[in-house]
Design an enzyme around this catalytic site. Structure first.
Site, PDB file in Angstrom:
ATOM      1  N   THR A 340       0.839  -1.332   0.333  1.00 53.73           N
ATOM      2  CA  THR A 340      -0.042   0.174   0.420  1.00 53.73           C
ATOM      3  C   THR A 340       1.184   1.228  -0.273  1.00 53.73           C
ATOM      4  O   THR A 340       2.103   0.948   0.098  1.00 53.73           O
ATOM      5  CB  THR A 340      -0.511  -0.431   1.233  1.00 53.73           C
ATOM      6  N   ASN A 360      -3.175  -3.024  -3.391  1.00 51.88           N
ATOM      7  CA  ASN A 360      -2.881  -4.968  -2.084  1.00 51.88           C
ATOM      8  C   ASN A 360      -2.056  -4.913  -2.232  1.00 51.88           C
ATOM      9  O   ASN A 360      -0.652  -5.069  -2.070  1.00 51.88           O
ATOM     10  CB  ASN A 360      -3.884  -5.535  -2.428  1.00 51.88           C
ATOM     11  N   ASP A 382      -8.359  -9.666   0.505  1.00 53.75           N
ATOM     12  CA  ASP A 382      -9.030  -8.534   1.967  1.00 53.75           C
ATOM     13  C   ASP A 382     -10.377  -8.890   3.004  1.00 53.75           C
ATOM     14  O   ASP A 382     -10.998  -9.233   3.966  1.00 53.75           O
ATOM     15  CB  ASP A 382      -8.860  -6.989   1.851  1.00 53.75           C
TER      16      ASP A 382
HETATM   17  N1  GLY Z   1      -4.910  -4.337   1.117  1.00 55.28           N
HETATM   18  C1  GLY Z   1      -4.362  -3.979   2.495  1.00 55.28           C
HETATM   19  C2  GLY Z   1      -5.542  -3.162   3.481  1.00 55.28           C
HETATM   20  O1  GLY Z   1      -6.457  -2.894   2.952  1.00 55.28           O
HETATM   21  O2  GLY Z   1      -5.135  -3.860   4.366  1.00 55.28           O
END
Ligand code: GLY
Length: 531
Positions: A340, A360, A382
């Site tokens: 991220t 992600n 997720d």
């Molecule tokens: N894709 C990682 C999060 O949103 O926690």
């Protein structure tokens, strides 16, 4: 001041500020530039959360998290043998409906001062003219080579004559420039309708995906109230559901508040033990209770109450680590009314913006939408694809975070602002999936409990516990040998991580002196620029 993971993005934000743009204008420009120069995480095909606080104290979060396509089903990733397939991670089925363009333009429309044409200009120019590939992008491409190799539209951007781009090569992205120009001209309709939407739908058709034109047309960013709490007299403002980030940070800090960590000493086995035990319990609560609030009732105020923290604290043995298999979620009671990127901007009027957004995994689901030049996310991972089965971050979940059409997967993104006596003290956030939460907790604690300066607090080695797997992970050089031995004697299972535990970007404020300090994470070459 602008602090981001990339020099070109920070420069673009600074330029907007110098031209009289606000922190929101700069944040939107940085978001679009990162989509060009930091394609492994910056994006227009993903989603995230932007926390905006104006000088007067008004604060909002723009939730631009992806949504599950309308044709999603609860068990869509479980094969006939009952196993979860890698389709949550790679390929067209892994993609949620992107939220970034809607979110950035909502922020600009509701809270910014400049036009989409002006804030997108640096991103359009960089995609047209190109930029020089750095070592980080070379390494990221190398690490994802085999997963990307099945997607010709992706390989055609990141290879030359069949070889992956290397440090020093120039990356020009004409298709992405055209997509960004359509957003410049037509706003959200330049992405969610017309040519770009058609290209996404065609890509889905080619690759067996399920996202439709209607899914794109229906997507909306949502303006939400941030979650608020306190830690030793400081006010914490952070991201609400469908991110678990704010709730988890507040719950961990609430439990930690009951201990005199400062007198135990930074990274003493005593303070690390109590922090890890606090983390362990909060991730158990995350797995049980948290999900998209439109689909599940989450006991938010109970979870972040000081009373509930006291109950969780009573379960902690100061001398012994618990076994995660025997640690369950708590019973919050009350009435309810790996890849991220994070960046922060602040302007002369005192508006602060703290943004985390993501695809992600690095390069998301590895699919570039043919003809459009941008990567899609793999945010469907997720969700909890099957109760009790860990996702890519080792996180497990149940009903609250099960897949449903239109639902937003639970996130750990934690854009946060800390205030002292109602004045800004710290703006921060991180990349790192499940490790975002504990990175933010430790940076806050490093400053408040242990008196570190902002750069020291960001750079200090970190550890992480997320209940399952039952491991206290730590960065290289985090603990001296005697602390490791003491933690093992208390019953912790320790494991040295093979890479950084999150990457933080922060801005600190010294209101009494009028100073603003940029604190980029030295782990991966973040850049702070101000004037
Ligand atoms: N894709 C990682 C999060 O949103 O926690």
């Amino acid at each position: 001041m602008v602090v981001s993971a990339d020099r070109l993005a920070s420069e673009a934000g600074l330029d907007i500020l110098k031209k009289g743009g606000s922190a929101v204008d700069a944040a939107v420009a940085v978001g679009f530039v990162l989509a060009v120069v930091f394609p492994e995480a910056g994006n227009i095909g993903g989603g995230g959360f932007m926390l905006i606080r104006k000088k007067g104290g008004e604060a909002v979060v723009i939730d631009f998290r992806e949504r599950a396509p309308g044709a999603s089903r609860r068990t869509m990733y479980v094969d006939s043998a009952g196993n979860v397939t890698d389709k949550t991670l790679i390929g067209h089925l892994a993609a949620g409906v992107p939220g970034t363009v809607a979110g950035l333009l909502k922020a600009l429309h509701d809270y910014g001062t400049m036009s989409a044409r002006d804030v997108l200009r640096p991103a359009v120019e960089l995609s047209k003219n190109g930029f020089v590939v750095d070592r980080r992008l070379e390494r990221s491409l190398e690490s994802c080579k085999s997963d990307m190799s099945g997607f010709p539209s992706t390989m055609s951007i990141f290879t030359r004559n069949g070889t992956l781009l290397k440090e020093g090569d120039t990356l020009r992205q004409p298709d992405l420039a055209a997509t960004l120009s359509r957003i410049q001209e037509k706003g959200v309709e330049g992405f969610y309708k017309g040519e770009t939407a058609r290209l996404i739908a065609e890509e889905m058709h080619r690759g067996g995906g399920i996202m439709t034109l209607k899914d794109l047309e229906d997507y909306q960013a949502i303006v939400r109230e941030p979650v608020r709490g306190s830690y030793r007299g400081y006010e914490i403002v952070s991201a609400p559901l469908p991110s678990s980030g704010g709730l988890c940070v507040l719950e961990i800090l609430n439990i930690m508040e009951g201990y005199d960590l400062a007198s135990m000493g930074w990274h003493s086995s005593g303070s690390v033990h109590l922090m890890a035990e606090s983390m362990r319990r909060v991730y158990a609560d995350r797995a049980e209770f948290m999900g998209d609030p439109r689909y599940v009732e989450v006991p938010v105020s109970a979870l972040i109450s000081k009373h509930y923290a006291g109950e969780r604290r009573r379960e902690i043995d100061p001398a012994r680590a618990a076994d995660s298999t025997s640690v369950r979620h708590g019973s919050p009671q009350g009435n309810e009314g790996r890849h991220t990127t994070h960046y922060c901007t602040v302007d002369a009027s005192g508006t602060i913006v703290s943004t985390t957004y993501t695809l992600n995994d690095l390069f998301g689901c590895k699919v570039v939408v043919g003809g459009s030049g941008f990567l899609l996310n793999d945010e469907m991972d997720d969700f909890s694809a099957k109760p009790g089965v860990p996702n890519a971050y080792g996180l497990i979940g149940g009903d609250a975070n099960a897949i449903a059409p239109g639902k937003r997967p639970l996130s750990s993104m934690t854009p946060t602002i800390v205030l002292k006596d109602s004045r800004p003290f710290l703006a921060l956030g991180a990349r790192g999936g499940s490790k975002i939460i504990t990175a933010v907790v430790q940076a806050i604690s490093n400053v408040i409990d242990f008196g570190m300066g902002p750069q020291e607090a960001v750079d200090a080695p970190r550890f992480h516990h997320q209940w399952m797997p039952d491991t206290l992970v730590y960065e290289k050089f985090c603990f001296p040998r005697d602390v490791i031995q003491n933690l093992e004697q208390k019953g912790h299972r320790l494991n040295e991580s093979d890479g950084p535990l999150g990457e933080l970007e922060a801005i600190a404020f010294d209101s009494s002196q009028g100073w603003i300090y940029g604190a980029p994470d030295s782990r991966e070459g973040g850049v702070a620029l101000g004037y």
